[in-house]
Design a protein around this motif. Structure first.
Motif, mmCIF file in Angstrom:
data_model
loop_
_atom_site.group_PDB
_atom_site.id
_atom_site.type_symbol
_atom_site.label_atom_id
_atom_site.label_comp_id
_atom_site.label_asym_id
_atom_site.label_seq_id
_atom_site.Cartn_x
_atom_site.Cartn_y
_atom_site.Cartn_z
ATOM 1 N N ARG A 168 14.552 -0.423 -7.573
ATOM 2 C CA ARG A 168 13.092 -0.431 -7.565
ATOM 3 C C ARG A 168 12.613 -1.163 -8.804
ATOM 4 O O ARG A 168 12.865 -0.736 -9.929
ATOM 5 C CB ARG A 168 12.570 1.012 -7.534
ATOM 6 N N LEU A 169 11.912 -2.279 -8.608
ATOM 7 C CA LEU A 169 11.434 -3.093 -9.721
ATOM 8 C C LEU A 169 10.026 -2.714 -10.165
ATOM 9 O O LEU A 169 9.677 -2.894 -11.335
ATOM 10 C CB LEU A 169 11.451 -4.579 -9.328
ATOM 11 N N ALA A 170 9.208 -2.236 -9.252
ATOM 12 C CA ALA A 170 7.813 -1.927 -9.582
ATOM 13 C C ALA A 170 7.280 -0.940 -8.559
ATOM 14 O O ALA A 170 7.760 -0.879 -7.422
ATOM 15 C CB ALA A 170 6.965 -3.202 -9.578
ATOM 16 N N THR A 171 6.288 -0.145 -8.978
ATOM 17 C CA THR A 171 5.650 0.796 -8.055
ATOM 18 C C THR A 171 4.150 0.832 -8.294
ATOM 19 O O THR A 171 3.678 0.689 -9.426
ATOM 20 C CB THR A 171 6.194 2.235 -8.216
ATOM 21 N N ILE A 172 3.412 1.040 -7.223
ATOM 22 C CA ILE A 172 1.964 1.220 -7.317
ATOM 23 C C ILE A 172 1.657 2.465 -8.142
ATOM 24 O O ILE A 172 0.700 2.495 -8.927
ATOM 25 C CB ILE A 172 1.355 1.330 -5.905
ATOM 26 N N ALA A 173 2.484 3.495 -7.998
ATOM 27 C CA ALA A 173 2.270 4.750 -8.720
ATOM 28 C C ALA A 173 2.305 4.566 -10.229
ATOM 29 O O ALA A 173 1.703 5.337 -10.968
ATOM 30 C CB ALA A 173 3.309 5.786 -8.300
ATOM 31 N N HIS A 174 3.010 3.528 -10.711
ATOM 32 C CA HIS A 174 3.108 3.275 -12.145
ATOM 33 C C HIS A 174 2.214 2.120 -12.582
ATOM 34 O O HIS A 174 2.428 1.527 -13.639
ATOM 35 C CB HIS A 174 4.562 3.009 -12.534
ATOM 36 N N GLY A 175 1.219 1.789 -11.758
ATOM 37 C CA GLY A 175 0.232 0.807 -12.165
ATOM 38 C C GLY A 175 0.485 -0.614 -11.719
ATOM 39 O O GLY A 175 -0.311 -1.507 -12.033
ATOM 40 N N ASP A 176 1.572 -0.864 -10.993
ATOM 41 C CA ASP A 176 1.832 -2.205 -10.479
ATOM 42 C C ASP A 176 1.004 -2.435 -9.217
ATOM 43 O O ASP A 176 0.603 -1.488 -8.534
ATOM 44 C CB ASP A 176 3.320 -2.387 -10.180
ATOM 45 N N ALA A 209 29.548 -2.387 -2.129
ATOM 46 C CA ALA A 209 28.214 -1.804 -2.322
ATOM 47 C C ALA A 209 28.245 -0.348 -1.893
ATOM 48 O O ALA A 209 28.906 0.031 -0.943
ATOM 49 C CB ALA A 209 27.187 -2.577 -1.510
ATOM 50 N N SER A 210 27.488 0.458 -2.585
ATOM 51 C CA SER A 210 27.453 1.887 -2.268
ATOM 52 C C SER A 210 26.027 2.367 -2.258
ATOM 53 O O SER A 210 25.273 2.141 -3.181
ATOM 54 C CB SER A 210 28.246 2.688 -3.307
ATOM 55 N N ALA A 211 25.656 3.058 -1.169
ATOM 56 C CA ALA A 211 24.298 3.583 -1.069
ATOM 57 C C ALA A 211 24.045 4.656 -2.091
ATOM 58 O O ALA A 211 22.904 4.984 -2.408
ATOM 59 C CB ALA A 211 24.061 4.145 0.339
ATOM 60 N N SER A 212 25.100 5.247 -2.654
ATOM 61 C CA SER A 212 24.904 6.330 -3.603
ATOM 62 C C SER A 212 24.437 5.846 -4.969
ATOM 63 O O SER A 212 24.104 6.656 -5.822
ATOM 64 C CB SER A 212 26.225 7.111 -3.761
ATOM 65 N N THR A 213 24.402 4.526 -5.183
ATOM 66 C CA THR A 213 23.996 4.005 -6.474
ATOM 67 C C THR A 213 22.587 3.458 -6.436
ATOM 68 O O THR A 213 22.278 2.455 -7.057
ATOM 69 C CB THR A 213 24.967 2.907 -6.929
ATOM 70 N N ALA A 214 21.754 4.079 -5.671
ATOM 71 C CA ALA A 214 20.377 3.604 -5.522
ATOM 72 C C ALA A 214 19.691 3.528 -6.878
ATOM 73 O O ALA A 214 19.847 4.424 -7.704
ATOM 74 C CB ALA A 214 19.593 4.552 -4.606
ATOM 75 N N GLY A 215 18.920 2.449 -7.070
ATOM 76 C CA GLY A 215 18.200 2.288 -8.333
ATOM 77 C C GLY A 215 17.136 3.347 -8.506
ATOM 78 O O GLY A 215 16.527 3.779 -7.549
ATOM 79 N N ARG A 216 16.892 3.747 -9.706
ATOM 80 C CA ARG A 216 15.902 4.777 -9.998
ATOM 81 C C ARG A 216 14.530 4.170 -10.133
ATOM 82 O O ARG A 216 14.360 3.005 -10.473
ATOM 83 C CB ARG A 216 16.267 5.504 -11.298
ATOM 84 N N ASN A 217 13.530 4.988 -9.896
ATOM 85 C CA ASN A 217 12.147 4.544 -10.052
ATOM 86 C C ASN A 217 11.847 4.298 -11.514
ATOM 87 O O ASN A 217 12.221 5.097 -12.372
ATOM 88 C CB ASN A 217 11.218 5.645 -9.513
ATOM 89 N N PRO A 218 11.186 3.146 -11.865
ATOM 90 C CA PRO A 218 10.918 2.864 -13.274
ATOM 91 C C PRO A 218 10.034 3.924 -13.900
ATOM 92 O O PRO A 218 9.106 4.419 -13.296
ATOM 93 C CB PRO A 218 10.208 1.508 -13.232
ATOM 94 N N HIS A 233 0.852 -1.182 0.000
ATOM 95 C CA HIS A 233 0.000 0.000 0.000
ATOM 96 C C HIS A 233 0.888 1.232 0.000
ATOM 97 O O HIS A 233 1.977 1.226 0.579
ATOM 98 C CB HIS A 233 -0.907 0.009 1.231
ATOM 99 N N CYS A 234 0.449 2.279 -0.662
ATOM 100 C CA CYS A 234 1.182 3.545 -0.668
ATOM 101 C C CYS A 234 0.198 4.685 -0.448
ATOM 102 O O CYS A 234 -0.647 4.958 -1.315
ATOM 103 C CB CYS A 234 1.925 3.745 -1.987
ATOM 104 N N PRO A 235 0.251 5.366 0.689
ATOM 105 C CA PRO A 235 -0.689 6.451 0.980
ATOM 106 C C PRO A 235 -0.595 7.626 0.013
ATOM 107 O O PRO A 235 -1.525 8.428 -0.069
ATOM 108 C CB PRO A 235 -0.313 6.883 2.410
ATOM 109 N N VAL A 236 0.518 7.756 -0.720
ATOM 110 C CA VAL A 236 0.688 8.897 -1.624
ATOM 111 C C VAL A 236 0.830 8.452 -3.077
ATOM 112 O O VAL A 236 1.412 9.168 -3.893
ATOM 113 C CB VAL A 236 1.908 9.755 -1.205
#
Length: 270
Positions: A238-246, A260-269, A207-210
Protein backbone atom coordinates in the motif's frame (compact mmCIF):
# COMPACT_ATOMS: atom_id res chain seq x y z
CA UNK A 1 -30.00 16.05 4.81
CA UNK A 2 -31.64 15.71 1.42
CA UNK A 3 -30.47 13.39 -1.35
CA UNK A 4 -26.91 12.85 -0.11
CA UNK A 5 -26.92 9.05 -0.22
CA UNK A 6 -29.00 5.97 -0.86
CA UNK A 7 -29.60 3.33 1.72
CA UNK A 8 -26.48 1.39 0.73
CA UNK A 9 -24.16 4.15 1.96
CA UNK A 10 -22.40 4.31 -1.41
CA UNK A 11 -23.06 8.00 -2.03
CA UNK A 12 -24.88 9.69 -4.85
CA UNK A 13 -25.69 7.77 -8.01
CA UNK A 14 -24.51 9.03 -11.36
CA UNK A 15 -27.88 10.61 -12.07
CA UNK A 16 -28.00 12.57 -8.84
CA UNK A 17 -26.24 15.90 -8.68
CA UNK A 18 -23.91 17.46 -6.17
CA UNK A 19 -25.93 20.49 -5.15
CA UNK A 20 -24.27 23.90 -5.11
CA UNK A 21 -24.90 26.62 -2.57
CA UNK A 22 -23.57 29.45 -4.76
CA UNK A 23 -21.39 32.27 -3.49
CA UNK A 24 -22.06 33.34 0.09
CA UNK A 25 -21.21 37.02 0.36
CA UNK A 26 -21.10 37.18 4.13
CA UNK A 27 -19.52 33.94 5.28
CA UNK A 28 -19.24 34.96 8.94
CA UNK A 29 -22.92 35.86 9.14
CA UNK A 30 -23.93 32.58 7.51
CA UNK A 31 -21.84 30.61 9.98
CA UNK A 32 -23.21 32.51 12.97
CA UNK A 33 -26.82 31.78 12.04
CA UNK A 34 -26.23 28.12 11.15
CA UNK A 35 -27.00 25.33 13.62
CA UNK A 36 -25.39 22.38 11.82
CA UNK A 37 -21.84 21.14 11.39
CA UNK A 38 -19.81 22.45 8.42
CA UNK A 39 -20.26 19.11 6.62
CA UNK A 40 -24.03 19.16 7.19
CA UNK A 41 -24.26 22.75 6.02
CA UNK A 42 -22.41 21.95 2.81
CA UNK A 43 -24.43 18.86 1.95
CA UNK A 44 -27.76 20.45 2.87
CA UNK A 45 -27.04 23.79 1.24
CA UNK A 46 -25.87 22.53 -2.14
CA UNK A 47 -28.39 23.01 -4.96
CA UNK A 48 -28.81 21.52 -8.42
CA UNK A 49 -28.50 24.80 -10.31
CA UNK A 50 -24.89 24.11 -11.36
CA UNK A 51 -24.92 20.69 -13.09
CA UNK A 52 -21.58 21.31 -14.83
CA UNK A 53 -19.91 22.09 -11.52
CA UNK A 54 -21.34 18.85 -10.20
CA UNK A 55 -19.80 17.01 -13.15
CA UNK A 56 -16.39 18.50 -12.33
CA UNK A 57 -16.62 17.38 -8.69
CA UNK A 58 -17.99 13.97 -9.66
CA UNK A 59 -15.15 13.44 -12.14
CA UNK A 60 -12.60 14.08 -9.39
CA UNK A 61 -14.46 11.64 -7.14
CA UNK A 62 -14.45 8.92 -9.82
CA UNK A 63 -10.93 9.44 -11.19
CA UNK A 64 -8.98 10.82 -8.24
CA UNK A 65 -6.56 13.78 -8.26
CA UNK A 66 -7.00 15.55 -11.61
CA UNK A 67 -5.32 18.36 -13.51
CA UNK A 68 -7.27 21.07 -15.31
CA UNK A 69 -6.29 19.52 -18.64
CA UNK A 70 -7.47 16.05 -17.58
CA UNK A 71 -10.82 17.39 -16.39
CA UNK A 72 -11.29 19.38 -19.59
CA UNK A 73 -10.56 16.31 -21.69
CA UNK A 74 -12.90 14.02 -19.75
CA UNK A 75 -15.78 16.49 -19.62
CA UNK A 76 -15.48 18.07 -23.06
CA UNK A 77 -15.00 21.57 -21.60
CA UNK A 78 -12.44 24.28 -22.21
CA UNK A 79 -9.70 24.60 -19.62
CA UNK A 80 -10.89 28.14 -18.89
CA UNK A 81 -14.36 26.83 -18.05
CA UNK A 82 -12.92 24.11 -15.83
CA UNK A 83 -10.82 26.67 -13.95
CA UNK A 84 -13.92 28.81 -13.29
CA UNK A 85 -15.77 25.86 -11.78
CA UNK A 86 -12.72 24.78 -9.78
CA UNK A 87 -12.32 28.29 -8.36
CA UNK A 88 -15.92 28.13 -7.12
CA UNK A 89 -15.49 24.62 -5.71
CA UNK A 90 -12.29 25.66 -3.90
CA UNK A 91 -14.08 28.68 -2.42
CA UNK A 92 -16.81 26.35 -1.13
CA UNK A 93 -14.26 23.89 0.34
CA UNK A 94 -15.44 21.10 -1.97
CA UNK A 95 -12.03 20.64 -3.67
CA UNK A 96 -8.50 21.79 -2.94
CA UNK A 97 -5.36 22.12 -5.10
CA UNK A 98 -2.27 20.03 -4.39
CA UNK A 99 1.09 19.37 -5.99
CA UNK A 100 0.89 16.28 -8.17
CA UNK A 101 2.50 13.24 -6.56
CA UNK A 102 5.13 11.68 -8.83
CA UNK A 103 6.15 8.02 -8.57
CA UNK A 104 9.57 7.05 -9.94
CA UNK A 105 11.98 9.43 -11.66
CA UNK A 106 10.85 13.06 -11.60
CA UNK A 107 10.88 14.88 -14.94
CA UNK A 108 12.10 18.43 -15.40
CA UNK A 109 9.85 21.33 -14.54
CA UNK A 110 7.37 21.88 -11.76
CA UNK A 111 4.82 19.11 -11.12
CA UNK A 112 1.36 19.89 -12.44
CA UNK A 113 -1.23 21.10 -9.93
CA UNK A 114 -3.99 18.59 -9.26
CA UNK A 115 -7.35 19.03 -7.56
CA UNK A 116 -8.73 16.61 -4.98
CA UNK A 117 -11.95 16.44 -2.98
CA UNK A 118 -11.84 17.74 0.57
CA UNK A 119 -13.47 15.89 3.46
CA UNK A 120 -16.48 18.20 3.10
CA UNK A 121 -16.63 17.45 -0.61
CA UNK A 122 -16.63 13.72 0.00
CA UNK A 123 -19.30 14.09 2.66
CA UNK A 124 -21.56 15.79 0.13
CA UNK A 125 -21.47 12.60 -1.95
CA UNK A 126 -21.31 10.03 0.79
CA UNK A 127 -23.18 9.44 4.03
CA UNK A 128 -21.73 6.28 5.56
CA UNK A 129 -22.75 6.77 9.19
CA UNK A 130 -19.12 7.34 10.16
CA UNK A 131 -19.76 8.32 13.76
CA UNK A 132 -21.86 5.24 14.44
CA UNK A 133 -19.23 2.96 12.89
CA UNK A 134 -16.37 4.64 14.77
CA UNK A 135 -18.30 4.43 18.06
CA UNK A 136 -18.95 0.73 17.48
CA UNK A 137 -15.28 -0.01 16.77
CA UNK A 138 -14.22 2.03 19.79
CA UNK A 139 -16.59 -0.04 21.94
CA UNK A 140 -15.13 -3.25 20.51
CA UNK A 141 -11.62 -2.03 21.34
CA UNK A 142 -12.57 -1.08 24.89
CA UNK A 143 -14.73 -4.09 25.75
CA UNK A 144 -13.49 -6.96 23.61
CA UNK A 145 -9.69 -6.88 23.57
CA UNK A 146 -8.17 -3.66 22.29
CA UNK A 147 -6.64 -3.13 18.83
CA UNK A 148 -6.42 -6.88 18.23
CA UNK A 149 -10.20 -7.16 18.51
CA UNK A 150 -10.66 -4.36 15.98
CA UNK A 151 -8.20 -6.11 13.65
CA UNK A 152 -10.17 -9.36 13.98
CA UNK A 153 -13.37 -7.51 13.12
CA UNK A 154 -11.70 -5.82 10.14
CA UNK A 155 -10.47 -9.17 8.79
CA UNK A 156 -13.90 -10.78 9.24
CA UNK A 157 -15.60 -7.84 7.52
CA UNK A 158 -13.36 -7.78 4.45
CA UNK A 159 -13.39 -11.61 4.17
CA UNK A 160 -17.19 -11.59 4.01
CA UNK A 161 -17.14 -8.73 1.52
CA UNK A 162 -14.49 -10.40 -0.65
CA UNK A 163 -16.65 -13.26 -1.92
CA UNK A 164 -17.59 -11.36 -5.08
CA UNK A 165 -14.01 -10.14 -5.50
CA UNK A 166 -12.72 -13.71 -5.36
CA UNK A 167 -15.16 -14.86 -8.04
CA UNK A 168 -14.13 -11.99 -10.30
CA UNK A 169 -10.42 -12.65 -9.86
CA UNK A 170 -10.67 -16.41 -10.30
CA UNK A 171 -12.65 -16.04 -13.53
CA UNK A 172 -9.76 -14.44 -15.44
CA UNK A 173 -6.14 -15.20 -16.28
CA UNK A 174 -3.43 -14.00 -13.83
CA UNK A 175 -2.50 -11.01 -15.99
CA UNK A 176 -6.10 -9.73 -15.78
CA UNK A 177 -6.61 -10.17 -12.04
CA UNK A 178 -5.86 -6.58 -11.00
CA UNK A 179 -8.30 -5.24 -13.60
CA UNK A 180 -10.98 -7.72 -12.52
CA UNK A 181 -10.49 -6.78 -8.86
CA UNK A 182 -10.78 -3.08 -9.73
CA UNK A 183 -14.10 -3.66 -11.49
CA UNK A 184 -15.44 -5.67 -8.56
CA UNK A 185 -14.37 -2.97 -6.09
CA UNK A 186 -16.08 -0.31 -8.21
CA UNK A 187 -19.39 -2.15 -7.82
CA UNK A 188 -19.02 -1.58 -4.06
CA UNK A 189 -18.41 2.15 -4.52
CA UNK A 190 -14.61 2.33 -4.53
CA UNK A 191 -14.30 3.81 -8.06
CA UNK A 192 -11.25 1.61 -8.65
CA UNK A 193 -8.94 1.32 -11.65
CA UNK A 194 -5.86 -0.73 -12.50
CA UNK A 195 -2.95 0.62 -14.50
CA UNK A 196 0.51 -0.46 -15.56
CA UNK A 197 3.49 0.62 -13.44
CA UNK A 198 7.23 -0.09 -13.58
CA UNK A 199 7.74 -3.80 -12.76
CA UNK A 200 4.09 -4.30 -11.91
CA UNK A 201 0.68 -2.64 -11.66
CA UNK A 202 -1.09 -0.11 -9.46
CA UNK A 203 -4.58 -0.66 -8.11
CA UNK A 204 -6.11 2.77 -7.46
CA UNK A 205 -9.25 3.31 -5.38
CA UNK A 206 -10.44 6.84 -6.03
CA UNK A 207 -13.13 6.71 -3.36
CA UNK A 208 -13.42 5.02 0.03
CA UNK A 209 -16.85 4.84 1.71
CA UNK A 210 -15.21 4.28 5.13
CA UNK A 211 -12.26 6.67 4.85
CA UNK A 212 -13.14 8.72 7.95
CA UNK A 213 -13.45 5.59 10.10
CA UNK A 214 -10.24 4.11 8.66
CA UNK A 215 -8.43 7.30 9.66
CA UNK A 216 -9.11 6.35 13.29
CA UNK A 217 -8.83 2.59 12.81
CA UNK A 218 -6.06 1.71 10.31
CA UNK A 219 -6.81 -1.98 10.86
CA UNK A 220 -9.50 -1.57 8.17
CA UNK A 221 -6.89 -0.61 5.58
CA UNK A 222 -4.47 -3.29 6.76
CA UNK A 223 -7.07 -6.04 6.48
CA UNK A 224 -8.01 -4.83 3.00
CA UNK A 225 -4.36 -4.90 1.91
CA UNK A 226 -3.99 -8.45 3.23
CA UNK A 227 -7.06 -9.68 1.34
CA UNK A 228 -5.78 -8.06 -1.87
CA UNK A 229 -2.55 -10.05 -1.49
CA UNK A 230 -4.49 -13.24 -0.92
CA UNK A 231 -6.80 -12.68 -3.90
CA UNK A 232 -3.98 -11.73 -6.27
CA UNK A 233 -1.61 -14.43 -5.03
CA UNK A 234 1.34 -12.13 -4.53
CA UNK A 235 2.90 -9.65 -2.14
CA UNK A 236 1.32 -6.20 -2.46
CA UNK A 237 2.31 -2.84 -0.97
CA UNK A 238 0.00 0.00 0.00
CA UNK A 239 1.63 3.23 -1.19
CA UNK A 240 -1.06 5.74 -0.23
CA UNK A 241 -4.50 5.92 1.36
CA UNK A 242 -7.35 8.41 1.38
CA UNK A 243 -7.62 7.80 5.13
CA UNK A 244 -4.13 9.28 5.59
CA UNK A 245 -4.79 12.37 3.50
CA UNK A 246 -3.81 11.13 0.03
CA UNK A 247 -6.11 11.79 -2.89
CA UNK A 248 -6.38 8.12 -3.79
CA UNK A 249 -5.69 4.71 -2.22
CA UNK A 250 -2.82 3.21 -4.23
CA UNK A 251 -1.68 -0.40 -3.96
CA UNK A 252 1.39 -1.61 -5.83
CA UNK A 253 1.16 -5.13 -7.29
CA UNK A 254 4.55 -6.45 -8.46
CA UNK A 255 4.89 -8.89 -11.32
CA UNK A 256 4.17 -12.36 -9.98
CA UNK A 257 7.23 -14.45 -9.10
CA UNK A 258 7.45 -18.04 -8.02
CA UNK A 259 8.43 -17.11 -4.48
CA UNK A 260 5.71 -14.48 -3.95
CA UNK A 261 3.73 -15.01 -0.79
CA UNK A 262 0.35 -13.56 0.08
CA UNK A 263 1.36 -13.61 3.73
CA UNK A 264 3.80 -10.73 3.19
CA UNK A 265 1.18 -8.15 2.39
CA UNK A 266 2.42 -4.58 2.69
CA UNK A 267 1.23 -2.63 5.70
CA UNK A 268 -0.83 0.51 5.56
CA UNK A 269 1.40 3.63 5.75
CA UNK A 270 1.39 5.30 9.19
Amino acid sequence: MQGTADGSGRGLSGSEELRNNGVVKNVDEARETSTGTPQEELAAGLRSDHPTRNRVARSILDHGPSTVAELAGRLGLTQAAVRRHLDALVAEDVVEPREQRVYGARTRGRPAKVFVLTDCGRDAFDQSYDKLAADALRWIAEKEGGPEAVAAFARARITAQAGAYRKAVESVTPDKRAEALAKALSVDGYAATARSAPVGEQLCQHHCPVAHVAEQFPQLCEAETEIFAELLGTHVQRLATIAHGDGVCTTFIPKTTTDASASTAGRNPA
